[in-house]
Design an enzyme around this catalytic site. Structure first.
Site, PDB file in Angstrom:
ATOM      1  N   CYS A  69       1.238  -0.966  -0.014  1.00 30.16           N
ATOM      2  CA  CYS A  69      -0.192  -0.175   0.164  1.00 30.16           C
ATOM      3  C   CYS A  69       0.924   1.333  -0.435  1.00 30.16           C
ATOM      4  CB  CYS A  69      -0.868   0.389   0.955  1.00 30.16           C
ATOM      5  SG  CYS A  69      -2.408  -1.262   1.321  1.00 30.16           S
ATOM      6  N   CYS A 109      -4.298   0.150  -3.193  1.00 28.11           N
ATOM      7  CA  CYS A 109      -4.034   0.876  -1.827  1.00 28.11           C
ATOM      8  C   CYS A 109      -3.775   2.293  -1.382  1.00 28.11           C
ATOM      9  CB  CYS A 109      -4.022   0.004  -1.046  1.00 28.11           C
ATOM     10  SG  CYS A 109      -2.295  -2.012   0.070  1.00 28.11           S
TER      11      CYS A 109
END
Length: 277
Positions: free
Chosen positions: A85, A167
């Site tokens: 992420c 993400c």
């Protein structure tokens, strides 16, 4: 006359070879796979020969213009990868600069940093017109010549997977020296953008960079970038947009330090007040 004809035929042969499947494709792909799991991601466990077999079967069993995205399904099933992420970096028409930026900062992952992206980066491939006859090393069609191009289909699926895995904070670098820096027909505009999940991506950082010598066509407030921002807003993404990112400009100046904009940038950096210690 005969010698001239031989030279022409030789040059034509060289040209056709460049347009066909990359020579030694199998050795390159498998070699890159082993390099990736040995040096880049040593904790990975992949069957490199198995990945090649699934790739080969997807390509050579079909004519050059009939390799669909779903034909690579088994190959992608053999290459699952969890991406970090806050580190994914997307781009369009900024290939060289983006990868210099990624290498210099060591904070980002591009599609080419994934296993599949690393294995197939800058390669060309297609099968023969007659199925099960192997790869065509003489000539492959252009992407524009067919919808189900074998190279396009693989990169389309790889791009979709990359975006779906995004993400946290992501970054997008676009070329403001081009009209339609954000293009719905590009891989970012046509595949990756639609595959981003606003419930997983918390922030989209857009960086618009122009060539040092111009032209200066698009920016955060002008041109197709505005269309991109509208799409992000409509889909519920939080975003920021920056023109002329300093790090990107420095990387450009390292390659062309005599550009006027580089000289002014250097002067401004030298004239900055140092903090009092």
């Amino acid at each position: 006359m005969t010698l001239g004809l031989v030279i022409v035929l030789f040059l034509l042969g060289e040209l056709n070879a460049e347009l066909g499947t990359t020579p030694n494709l199998k050795h390159i792909v498998i070699g890159r796979c082993y390099n990736y799991i040995t040096l880049i991601s040593p904790s990975s466990r992949y069957n490199c020969e198995g990945i090649w077999r699934e790739f080969e079967e997807a390509v050579v069993r079909r004519t050059p213009c009939s390799v669909r995205v779903k034909d690579y399904k088994r190959m992608f099933q053999a290459t699952p990868q969890t991406l970090p992420c806050d580190k994914l970096l997307f781009w369009s028409k900024t290939h060289d600069l983006v990868h210099s930026y990624s290498a210099a900062t060591r904070r980002f992952w591009t599609l080419e940093d994934t296993l599949v992206g690393y294995m197939f980066n800058d390669l060309i491939w297609c099968g023969m017109e007659e199925r099960d006859r192997g790869f065509n090393f003489s000539a492959c069609p252009e992407w524009s010549e067919c919808v189900n191009h074998p190279v396009y289909s693989l990169w389309k699926k790889a791009s979709q997977n990359f975006a779906e895995a995004a993400c946290g904070n992501i970054t997008v670098i676009l070329n403001g020296s081009l009209k339609d820096a954000f293009n719905r027909k590009s891989m970012f505009g046509g595949v990756e953008l639609d595959s981003l999940n606003p419930r997983m991506v918390t922030h989209v950082n857009i960086k618009v960079v122009t060539n040092l010598e111009g032209p200066y066509i698009e920016s955060c407030t002008q041109g197709s970038i505005v269309d991109l921002i509208k799409i992000l807003h409509t889909r519920g993404f939080h975003w920021t947009c920056t023109d002329n990112d300093l790090t990107l400009m420095i990387l450009q100046c390292m390659k062309n330090p005599k550009q006027y904009s580089c000289l002014t940038c250097s002067d401004s950096l030298l004239n900055r007040k140092r903090p009092v210690l």
